[in-house]
Structure formats: structure tokens, C-alpha cells
Design an enzyme around this catalytic site. Structure first.
Site, PDB file in Angstrom:
ATOM      1  N   SER A  26      39.030  37.213  54.246  1.00 41.10           N
ATOM      2  CA  SER A  26      39.312  35.878  54.933  1.00 41.10           C
ATOM      3  C   SER A  26      37.971  35.551  55.700  1.00 41.10           C
ATOM      4  CB  SER A  26      40.328  36.165  55.866  1.00 41.10           C
ATOM      5  OG  SER A  26      41.733  36.483  55.244  1.00 41.10           O
ATOM      6  N   GLY A  98      43.422  31.199  46.737  1.00 37.61           N
ATOM      7  CA  GLY A  98      44.002  30.243  47.503  1.00 37.61           C
ATOM      8  C   GLY A  98      43.378  29.992  48.552  1.00 37.61           C
ATOM      9  N   ASP A 319      49.620  40.269  53.659  1.00 31.70           N
ATOM     10  CA  ASP A 319      49.072  40.965  52.173  1.00 31.70           C
ATOM     11  C   ASP A 319      49.315  42.449  51.764  1.00 31.70           C
ATOM     12  OD1 ASP A 319      48.146  38.540  51.699  1.00 31.70           O
ATOM     13  OD2 ASP A 319      46.395  38.736  52.590  1.00 31.70           O
ATOM     14  N   LYS A 346      52.641  34.213  46.318  1.00 33.33           N
ATOM     15  CA  LYS A 346      51.192  35.000  46.409  1.00 33.33           C
ATOM     16  C   LYS A 346      50.590  34.763  44.970  1.00 33.33           C
ATOM     17  CE  LYS A 346      51.187  35.510  51.022  1.00 33.33           C
ATOM     18  NZ  LYS A 346      50.158  34.460  51.628  1.00 33.33           N
TER      19      LYS A 346
END
Ligand code: S3P
Length: 433
Positions: A26, A98, A319, A346
Site C-alpha cells: 500500500s 485494485g 488482507d 477481493k
């Protein structure tokens, strides 16, 4: 059927070692994005060179950003400011990512450019209305497949107005997309969310100089503030560390030291959950690096017990449920996971995939609409499982293989390159002590 790479993981070895895991996915995405929108040079070190982040990097290169590739985990990005992006000459391929697709949507909605975003067959099936709808209500024109809810979609950006948006889901991708759109226009854009999702965008945008306000229940940005290039050091990914935390807990006699792991409280739900299950995980040498909390994690094998998981911890561990489920299958008693409907959308439907894999190995596991119930303690047989093309399912099944009675054969494992290049070598290394 043609499976891409098969891996076999067998039981029997105690795990020992001190090591680092690759950079946080991230944070790596965001460092590339925000450095591109800043003015001047940013040096990024500790970057994850996984396929997802490379999709983000290529996207910005196609928008005219110059990148100097330094070392394996280092890049220099020459940012061009909020108005410096050029129209891409082709469709932007976000691969499996994503985060790339949703955050890029927010950025491109604010740019007076025509952009088309697509992805692989998994990403093209994931819900995009969650960003397309609010960005459209800000004034972007976005046309996409399935009544503007799926990729590929085309964005004609520019001319946005700020909004106050109440997101029905706790999603950092939705929150970040809207903050990134709002950052490019005059006025204040506010996003409210039902529970706090990961706040890396808020922290890093502030680090680059943006006017961001975080408050209980959401975040806001006041736009048109210039970002300035900065050096970013990316910590290790707690989502990658999670596989080794669970492995260290469930393989008897193990002790592992994972160095330099990001422990941002909006991401560290997995540590809280595993500790609550009775796991011995200690945070050592806690520090802050570029606005993100970091620590070394010492994990020792422990007797785990089942717990009830739901509510605010869900987005903080979203996650990690594939590997938390493996821990639950080895824990004594019942573990329930509720409020986790997001797992259905997901990289794959993770509730269905986890139940298929762990159920296939003999675990007592039942799906629920928004989670699952696992009755642990029954030994797992070996056998063959599918990854469903999902990196985290593949790596979780590798962890299951360490403690099953026979080897576990995992089909289609090349997807681990998405987030964790070097996973299989690291697993071999700690098995060898
Ligand atoms: C991410 C946010 C989460 C997470 C994903 C990465 C991010 O997704 O599952 O792997 O980097 O912002 P959602 O925003 O859909 O919850």
C-alpha cells in the site's frame, strides 16, 4: 488444465531465523503516486517490486513521469506537480491491482485528460462503482462496462467540485480516491467511513505537504496545495509478515524475528487477533519512519485458541483473513469471523476460496454471508489446493502445508509475485534454520 507453477510444501521442520519482508504494498503504491504529483525529485527506498506496484509505476511513466531506476528497492521519481501529467497514449493496464485502479481513478478524475483503465480478468470483475459513482458526482465523466461498474472504463477528467461523501464501506481505496480527486481542486472534500480504514494516504500526503485533516470517522483534504518531492523509506509489509507470524506460531518449537515491519494501527489488526488467540508476538524497537510506525516482531510458537472476530478490527486486518483462517484451523475451539463481506470482492471471493482450500484439506469450516466459522484442532490432511489466482490464498496454503500431516500441493502459484517476490526462497530459508 494448464496451471502456472505448482509448489509443494511439506511438514516437519522447526522454523528459525531473522529476516526482513519486502516493502509495504500500500505504501509503495502511494509513494510512486504522490511523488509523481509532487514538484521535484523524490527518492523512494524499500520499495516493493511486486507486480502490483510495477503496474502503478508503468501507469505514471505512461502519463509522462520520468523515473530513474536505482537499486533493487530504490527509485528516483521526478514529479511534475498537480498539473504536470500528460495524456497516456494507450489504455492504462492496472494488472491485478485494485489499489492502482481505484486510486488512479481519483487522480485521473481531476486531470483534464482522457484515460482508459483496464486490468487482468480478476480485476475486470471487481466492483468499481464504489469509486466511479462518487467521482461522477464530483463532476467527472466516467463510462464503463456493466453499467459503469466494471473495468475497462474511460475517464474524462477535470471540472470537479468538492463533496462530502459518506462511504457505506470502510475502504482505504475509496477514501484515497476521493481525497486524491479533492486534492486537485479548490475547497474541502470530506470522506466519512463506518470504521477507520488504513490511513497511509493521509499520512503520506501530509508528509508531502498536502492539507489533510484526519478526524474520528473520516478525513478531509483542502485542495490546490502544492506537494513537494521528499525522500520516502517504505517499511516491510505487515500483510507479508503475517504469513510468517502465523507460521512461527503454529509450527512447534519455532522462533522468528521479523525486522522492520510497518505496524500502523490501521493495519496491525492481525497482531491483535493473533495475540488474542494466545499467540506470543512481541513488538521490539518501536520507532517512526516517514510518518509510519515501524517495529521488529518476535514470534514464538504458541498454543492458540479460537475467538470471535468482527467489528472495527475487520478493516485493520482485511488482507490477513486467509492466513488467520489457517491459524484458526490449528487453534483449539471455535473461531468466527463476521462483518467481513468485503472478503467476497477481493482478488477472488476469499470466503469461498478459503473454505474450498481448508475444507478440502479436512478442516471443519463453514462459509457465512459475511465471514466464516472454523472449528479448529482437527489435524489437516495433505492434498492439492488451488490458489484461485490469488497471491494471499497461495501463501496461506503454503503455511498450512508446514503443519499438515502430508504435503500440500498448491496449484498456480505464480500469483505470489503480485505482492511477495522471493516468498518461496524465504520459506525454504527459515525451514533450513
Ligand atoms: C488497500 C486497501 C484495501 C486492501 C488492499 C489494499 C490500499 O482494500 O484490501 O489490499 O492500499 O488502499 P479496500 O480499500 O477495498 O478495503
Amino acid at each position: 488444465m494448464n496451471h502456472i507453477e505448482t509448489r509443494i510444501v511439506g511438514p516437519g521442520k522447526v522454523l528459525r531465523g531473522e529476516f526482513v519482508v519486502p516493502g509495504d504494498k500500500s505504501i509503495s503504491h502511494r509513494s510512486i503516486m504522490f511523488a509523481s504529483l509532487a514538484e521535484g525529485k523524490s527518492r523512494i527506498s524499500g520499495l516493493l517490486r511486486g507486480e502490483d506496484c510495477l503496474s502503478t509505476l508503468q501507469a505514471f511513466q505512461s502519463l509522462g513521469i520520468e523515473v530513474e531506476d536505482r537499486a533493487a528497492d530504490e527509485l528516483i521519481i521526478h514529479g511534475r506537480g498537480l498539473d504536470g501529467l500528460c495524456e497516456a497514449g494507450d489504455v492504462i493496464d492496472c494488472g491485478n491491482s485494485g489499489t492502482t485502479m481505484r486510486l488512479m481513478s481519483g487522480i485521473l478524475a481531476g486531470q483534464p485528460l482522457f484515460s482508459v483503465l483496464t486490468g487482468d480478468r480478476y480485476l475486470r470483475n471487481r466492483p468499481m462503482a464504489r469509486v466511479i459513482e462518487p467521482l461522477t458526482s464530483m463532476g467527472a465523466t466516467i463510462h464503463g462496462r456493466s453499467n459503469h461498474s466494471k473495468a475497462p472504463f474511460a475517464i474524462c477528467g477535470g471540472g470537479l467540485q468538492p463533496i462530502q461523501y459518506h462511504s457505506p464501506i470502510a475502504s482505504a481505496q475509496v477514501k484515497s480516491a476521493l481525497l486524491l480527486a479533492g486534492m486537485q481542486i479548490e475547497g474541502t472534500t470530506t470522506v466519512f467511513e463506518p470504521h477507520l480504514s488504513r490511513d497511509h494516504s493521509e499520512r503520506m500526503l501530509r508528509y508531502f505537504g498536502a492539507d489533510i485533516n484526519s478526524f474520528k470517522g473520516g478525513a478531509s483534504v483542502t485542495g490546490r496545495v502544492r506537494l513537494t518531492g521528499r525522500d520516502v523509506v517504505v517499511p516491510g509489509d505487515i500483510s507479508s509478515a503475517a504469513f510468517f507470524l502465523v507460521a512461527g506460531l503454529i509450527v512447534p518449537g519455532s522462533e522468528l524475528l521479523l525486522q522492520n515491519v510497518g505496524v500502523n494501527p490501521t493495519r496491525s489488526g492481525v497482531i491483535d487477533i493473533l495475540q488474542q488467540m494466545g499467540g506470543s508476538i512481541k513488538l521490539l524497537n518501536e520507532r517512526e519512519v516517514c510518518g509510519e510506525p515501524v517495529a521488529d516482531l518476535l514470534v514464538k510458537s504458541s498454543d492458540l485458541h479460537g475467538i470471535a472476530i468482527g467489528g472495527e478490527v475487520i478493516p485493520r486486518a482485511i488482507d490477513e483473513f486467509p492466513v488467520i483462517s489457517v491459524a484458526a484451523a490449528f487453534a483449539d475451539g471455535e473461531t468466527t469471523i463476521n462483518d467481513a463481506k468485503e472478503l467476497r470482492v477481493k482478488e477472488t471471493d476469499r470466503i469461498a476460496a478459503i473454505c474450498d482450500c481448508l475444507g478440502g484439506l479436512g478442516a471443519a469450516i463453514e462459509p457465512r454471508a459475511d465471514g466464516m466459522k472454523i472449528v479448529g484442532g482437527r489435524p489437516l490432511a495433505g492434498g492439492q489446493v488451488k490458489s484461485f489466482g490469488d497471491h494471499r490464498i497461495a501463501m496461506s496454503m503454503a503455511v498450512a502445508g508446514l503443519v499438515a500431516q502430508e504435503s500440500v500441493e498448491i496449484l498456480d502459484t505464480s500469483c505470489t509475485e503480485t505482492s511477495f517476490p522471493g516468498f518461496w526462497d524465504l520459506l525454504n530459508m527459515i525451514q533450513a534454520g
